[in-house]
Design an enzyme around this catalytic site. Structure first.
Site, PDB file in Angstrom:
ATOM      1  CE1 TYR A   1       7.654   2.945   1.740  1.00 24.58           C
ATOM      2  CE2 TYR A   1       8.197   2.958   3.993  1.00 24.58           C
ATOM      3  CZ  TYR A   1       8.100   2.791   2.634  1.00 24.58           C
ATOM      4  OH  TYR A   1       8.241   0.898   2.052  1.00 24.58           O
TER       5      TYR A   1
ATOM      6  CE  LYS B   1       4.513   0.901   2.986  1.00 20.68           C
ATOM      7  NZ  LYS B   1       4.105  -0.021   2.043  1.00 20.68           N
TER       8      LYS B   1
ATOM      9  CG  ASP C   1       2.900   0.200 -13.856  1.00 17.32           C
ATOM     10  OD1 ASP C   1       3.366   0.401 -12.225  1.00 17.32           O
ATOM     11  OD2 ASP C   1       3.729   0.952 -14.437  1.00 17.32           O
TER      12      ASP C   1
ATOM     13  CB  VAL D   1      15.206  -6.088   6.091  1.00 20.53           C
ATOM     14  CG1 VAL D   1      14.477  -6.968   7.478  1.00 20.53           C
ATOM     15  CG2 VAL D   1      14.087  -5.907   5.066  1.00 20.53           C
TER      16      VAL D   1
ATOM     17  CG  ASN E   1       6.089  -7.627  -1.143  1.00 20.86           C
ATOM     18  OD1 ASN E   1       6.649  -7.837  -0.111  1.00 20.86           O
ATOM     19  ND2 ASN E   1       6.867  -7.630  -1.541  1.00 20.86           N
TER      20      ASN E   1
END
Length: 238
Positions: free
Chosen positions: A136, A140, A54, A167, A80
């Site tokens: 978020y 990034k 985790d 996507v 990823n």
């Protein structure tokens, strides 16, 4: 044949990239957050090795790094895994701190790939309170800064970041208007790309793309590494 480890590879872009790399004849080791997710992916890919940990829990991240080293060495690590939530602490721990810890503890691969996002541009960056103030988008930006720092400090490792685009995955949602196949094209390409001099880049659909210029600020990179060291107790090896 290239040996590749992919975090967050039981669904979404991670699983799609894994399938493509397996199809190309590479050795791919998957990662699941827990045993149930590992069991689920084994229904689809029964012959693949799946490591469990985790990424929101530091002790499990450290154990995952040990598992990777026990299975290694690896040619490529693809970071990823990521979460999109209102819980800033979880975003910081999964999207930023976990990739930092894994990069620091896993034996150096030839290539390391980080999944960023076009949403990073213009995001807020509060170095004084990363755990409480990392959205978020900010995560990034931080992961792109980490990519740049790794490329600078590890000249013998090809470290690159990718923007998969918006996507239609579970995270992206049904309204996403980007091409799903293109969403994992850069990761698959970079995972086996022979030219290791290509490093410190930010790719969108296999082409270099523009990005927030703060990512190139060496002082900010070093400050981020220092903050991640303080949070984790793990220094970046140089």
């Amino acid at each position: 044949m290239t040996k590749i480890f992919i975090t967050g590879s039981t669904d979404g872009l991670g699983l799609l990239a894994a399938k493509k790399l397996i199809e190309q004849g590479n050795e791919v080791v998957l990662h699941a957050r827990n045993q149930k997710r590992a069991d689920d992916v084994h229904q689809e890919l029964p012959d693949q090795k799946v490591l469990i940990g985790d990424l929101a829990v530091q002790s499990e991240v450290e154990n995952l790094a040990k598992q990777v080293n026990d299975e290694g060495p690896f040619d490529t690590i693809i970071n990823n895994a990521g979460v999109y939530t209102s819980d800033t602490k979880m975003i910081f721990h999964v999207n930023v701190l976990a990739p930092y810890i894994l990069t620091s503890l896993i034996k150096k691969p030839k290539r390391v790939i980080y999944v960023s996002s076009g949403m990073h541009e213009g995001s807020k960056l509060d170095m004084d309170d990363l755990e409480a103030d990392t959205s978020y988008s900010s995560s990034k930006l931080q992961i792109l800064m980490l990519t740049k720092a790794v490329a600078r400090l590890w000249p013998d490792v090809a470290a690159n970041a990718v923007d998969p685009g918006w996507v239609p995955t579970k995270m992206g949602g049904s309204e996403a208007n980007d091409d799903l196949k293109q969403g994992y094209s850069s990761q698959v390409w970079l995972a086996t790309f022979d030219d290791l001099s290509v490093t410190g880049k930010y790719f969108y659909h296999m082409s270099p793309n523009t990005y927030d210029e703060r990512a190139d600020n060496v002082e900010l990179q070093d400050e981020l590494l220092q903050q991640l060291k303080l949070f984790s107790g793990i220094a970046f090896p140089v």
